[in-house]
Write a protein that holds these residues in place. Structure first.
Motif, PDB file in Angstrom:
ATOM      1  N   TYR A   1      19.226  52.680 -25.799  1.00  0.00           N
ATOM      2  CA  TYR A   1      18.203  53.712 -25.785  1.00  0.00           C
ATOM      3  C   TYR A   1      18.593  54.805 -24.807  1.00  0.00           C
ATOM      4  CZ  TYR A   1      13.710  55.803 -24.616  1.00  0.00           C
ATOM      5  OH  TYR A   1      12.696  56.676 -24.378  1.00  0.00           O
ATOM      6  N   LEU A   2      18.355  56.036 -25.176  1.00  0.00           N
ATOM      7  CA  LEU A   2      18.695  57.128 -24.290  1.00  0.00           C
ATOM      8  C   LEU A   2      17.483  57.937 -23.834  1.00  0.00           C
ATOM      9  CD1 LEU A   2      21.961  58.745 -25.674  1.00  0.00           C
ATOM     10  CD2 LEU A   2      21.671  57.274 -23.701  1.00  0.00           C
ATOM     11  N   PHE A   3      16.693  58.442 -24.786  1.00  0.00           N
ATOM     12  CA  PHE A   3      15.709  59.435 -24.393  1.00  0.00           C
ATOM     13  C   PHE A   3      14.585  59.537 -25.415  1.00  0.00           C
ATOM     14  CE2 PHE A   3      14.801  64.023 -23.262  1.00  0.00           C
ATOM     15  CZ  PHE A   3      14.448  63.758 -21.954  1.00  0.00           C
ATOM     16  N   ILE A   4      13.336  59.665 -24.954  1.00  0.00           N
ATOM     17  CA  ILE A   4      12.203  59.922 -25.833  1.00  0.00           C
ATOM     18  C   ILE A   4      11.464  61.145 -25.320  1.00  0.00           C
ATOM     19  CG2 ILE A   4      10.706  58.306 -24.599  1.00  0.00           C
ATOM     20  CD1 ILE A   4       9.264  57.834 -27.297  1.00  0.00           C
ATOM     21  N   GLU A   5      11.058  61.994 -26.253  1.00  0.00           N
ATOM     22  CA  GLU A   5      10.297  63.196 -25.922  1.00  0.00           C
ATOM     23  C   GLU A   5       9.092  63.286 -26.864  1.00  0.00           C
ATOM     24  OE1 GLU A   5      13.510  66.548 -25.078  1.00  0.00           O
ATOM     25  OE2 GLU A   5      14.054  65.224 -26.749  1.00  0.00           O
ATOM     26  N   ILE A   6       7.956  63.735 -26.326  1.00  0.00           N
ATOM     27  CA  ILE A   6       6.752  63.963 -27.112  1.00  0.00           C
ATOM     28  C   ILE A   6       6.325  65.409 -26.887  1.00  0.00           C
ATOM     29  CG2 ILE A   6       4.342  63.297 -27.536  1.00  0.00           C
ATOM     30  CD1 ILE A   6       6.174  60.993 -28.171  1.00  0.00           C
ATOM     31  N   TYR A   7       6.046  66.108 -27.997  1.00  0.00           N
ATOM     32  CA  TYR A   7       5.627  67.508 -27.951  1.00  0.00           C
ATOM     33  C   TYR A   7       4.258  67.661 -28.612  1.00  0.00           C
ATOM     34  CZ  TYR A   7      10.569  68.434 -27.038  1.00  0.00           C
ATOM     35  OH  TYR A   7      11.832  68.444 -26.502  1.00  0.00           O
TER      36      TYR A   7
ATOM     37  N   TRP B   1       2.064  72.918 -30.305  1.00  0.00           N
ATOM     38  CA  TRP B   1       2.594  74.227 -29.920  1.00  0.00           C
ATOM     39  C   TRP B   1       4.027  74.129 -29.395  1.00  0.00           C
ATOM     40  CZ3 TRP B   1      -2.367  72.652 -28.416  1.00  0.00           C
ATOM     41  CH2 TRP B   1      -3.390  73.250 -29.145  1.00  0.00           C
ATOM     42  N   GLY B   2       4.617  72.944 -29.461  1.00  0.00           N
ATOM     43  CA  GLY B   2       5.994  72.753 -29.027  1.00  0.00           C
ATOM     44  C   GLY B   2       6.161  72.537 -27.536  1.00  0.00           C
ATOM     45  N   GLU B   3       5.052  72.319 -26.840  1.00  0.00           N
ATOM     46  CA  GLU B   3       5.107  72.084 -25.395  1.00  0.00           C
ATOM     47  C   GLU B   3       5.463  70.623 -25.133  1.00  0.00           C
ATOM     48  OE1 GLU B   3       2.169  72.472 -21.494  1.00  0.00           O
ATOM     49  OE2 GLU B   3       1.329  72.646 -23.490  1.00  0.00           O
ATOM     50  N   LEU B   4       6.454  70.384 -24.303  1.00  0.00           N
ATOM     51  CA  LEU B   4       6.844  69.025 -23.938  1.00  0.00           C
ATOM     52  C   LEU B   4       5.749  68.411 -23.074  1.00  0.00           C
ATOM     53  CD1 LEU B   4       9.074  66.823 -23.923  1.00  0.00           C
ATOM     54  CD2 LEU B   4       9.920  67.879 -21.825  1.00  0.00           C
ATOM     55  N   ILE B   5       5.169  67.306 -23.543  1.00  0.00           N
ATOM     56  CA  ILE B   5       4.089  66.685 -22.769  1.00  0.00           C
ATOM     57  C   ILE B   5       4.475  65.324 -22.206  1.00  0.00           C
ATOM     58  CG2 ILE B   5       2.266  67.934 -23.968  1.00  0.00           C
ATOM     59  CD1 ILE B   5       1.738  65.327 -25.533  1.00  0.00           C
ATOM     60  N   PHE B   6       5.597  64.753 -22.684  1.00  0.00           N
ATOM     61  CA  PHE B   6       6.050  63.461 -22.165  1.00  0.00           C
ATOM     62  C   PHE B   6       7.542  63.338 -22.403  1.00  0.00           C
ATOM     63  CE2 PHE B   6       7.235  59.024 -22.849  1.00  0.00           C
ATOM     64  CZ  PHE B   6       6.805  58.450 -21.670  1.00  0.00           C
ATOM     65  N   GLU B   7       8.238  62.735 -21.441  1.00  0.00           N
ATOM     66  CA  GLU B   7       9.645  62.393 -21.622  1.00  0.00           C
ATOM     67  C   GLU B   7       9.964  61.169 -20.781  1.00  0.00           C
ATOM     68  OE1 GLU B   7      12.276  65.509 -20.329  1.00  0.00           O
ATOM     69  OE2 GLU B   7      11.178  65.808 -18.474  1.00  0.00           O
ATOM     70  N   SER B   8      10.898  60.363 -21.270  1.00  0.00           N
ATOM     71  CA  SER B   8      11.292  59.169 -20.533  1.00  0.00           C
ATOM     72  C   SER B   8      12.708  58.782 -20.917  1.00  0.00           C
ATOM     73  CB  SER B   8      10.338  58.013 -20.851  1.00  0.00           C
ATOM     74  OG  SER B   8      10.765  56.831 -20.203  1.00  0.00           O
ATOM     75  N   LYS B   9      13.437  58.336 -19.925  1.00  0.00           N
ATOM     76  CA  LYS B   9      14.766  57.755 -20.153  1.00  0.00           C
ATOM     77  C   LYS B   9      14.729  56.244 -19.960  1.00  0.00           C
ATOM     78  CE  LYS B   9      17.317  61.873 -18.849  1.00  0.00           C
ATOM     79  NZ  LYS B   9      18.285  62.488 -17.956  1.00  0.00           N
TER      80      LYS B   9
ATOM     81  N   PRO C   1      13.405  52.757 -21.363  1.00  0.00           N
ATOM     82  CA  PRO C   1      12.829  52.163 -22.568  1.00  0.00           C
ATOM     83  C   PRO C   1      11.592  51.315 -22.295  1.00  0.00           C
ATOM     84  CG  PRO C   1      14.886  51.090 -22.001  1.00  0.00           C
ATOM     85  CD  PRO C   1      14.746  52.258 -21.074  1.00  0.00           C
ATOM     86  N   ALA C   2      11.352  50.946 -21.048  1.00  0.00           N
ATOM     87  CA  ALA C   2      10.169  50.150 -20.700  1.00  0.00           C
ATOM     88  C   ALA C   2       8.927  51.017 -20.507  1.00  0.00           C
ATOM     89  CB  ALA C   2      10.437  49.340 -19.436  1.00  0.00           C
ATOM     90  N   ILE C   3       9.113  52.345 -20.484  1.00  0.00           N
ATOM     91  CA  ILE C   3       7.984  53.249 -20.269  1.00  0.00           C
ATOM     92  C   ILE C   3       7.779  54.073 -21.530  1.00  0.00           C
ATOM     93  CG2 ILE C   3       7.098  55.192 -18.918  1.00  0.00           C
ATOM     94  CD1 ILE C   3       8.788  54.176 -16.588  1.00  0.00           C
ATOM     95  N   GLY C   4       6.655  53.854 -22.187  1.00  0.00           N
ATOM     96  CA  GLY C   4       6.320  54.594 -23.394  1.00  0.00           C
ATOM     97  C   GLY C   4       5.155  55.541 -23.140  1.00  0.00           C
TER      98      GLY C   4
END
Length: 69
Positions: A5-11, A14-22, A24-27
């Protein structure tokens, strides 16, 4: 094959990044920002990047997730 696992992003819509994590234990728990403000019900865009170590290949998966409380 093993996947690393590398990276998760949630937008938001409007395309604004609201969550990111590297990590895998943090969703994403449906909140935004350091104060944990609850996001509104609706559709959010996810982008997940994974790595296949045996081939040094990266894959990106994108889609929508609906937040319903």
């Amino acid at each position: 094959e093993l996947i690393q696992y590398l990276f998760i992003e949630i937008y938001n819509r409007w395309g604004e990044l609201i969550f990111e994590s590297k990590n895998p234990a943090i969703g994403w728990d449906g909140t935004f920002g350091p104060d944990g403000i609850q996001c509104q019900n609706g559709s959010y865009i996810y982008k997940i990047t994974i790595k296949v170590p045996s081939r040094d290949e990266r894959k990106v998966f994108e889609g929508h997730v609906n937040l319903i409380r």
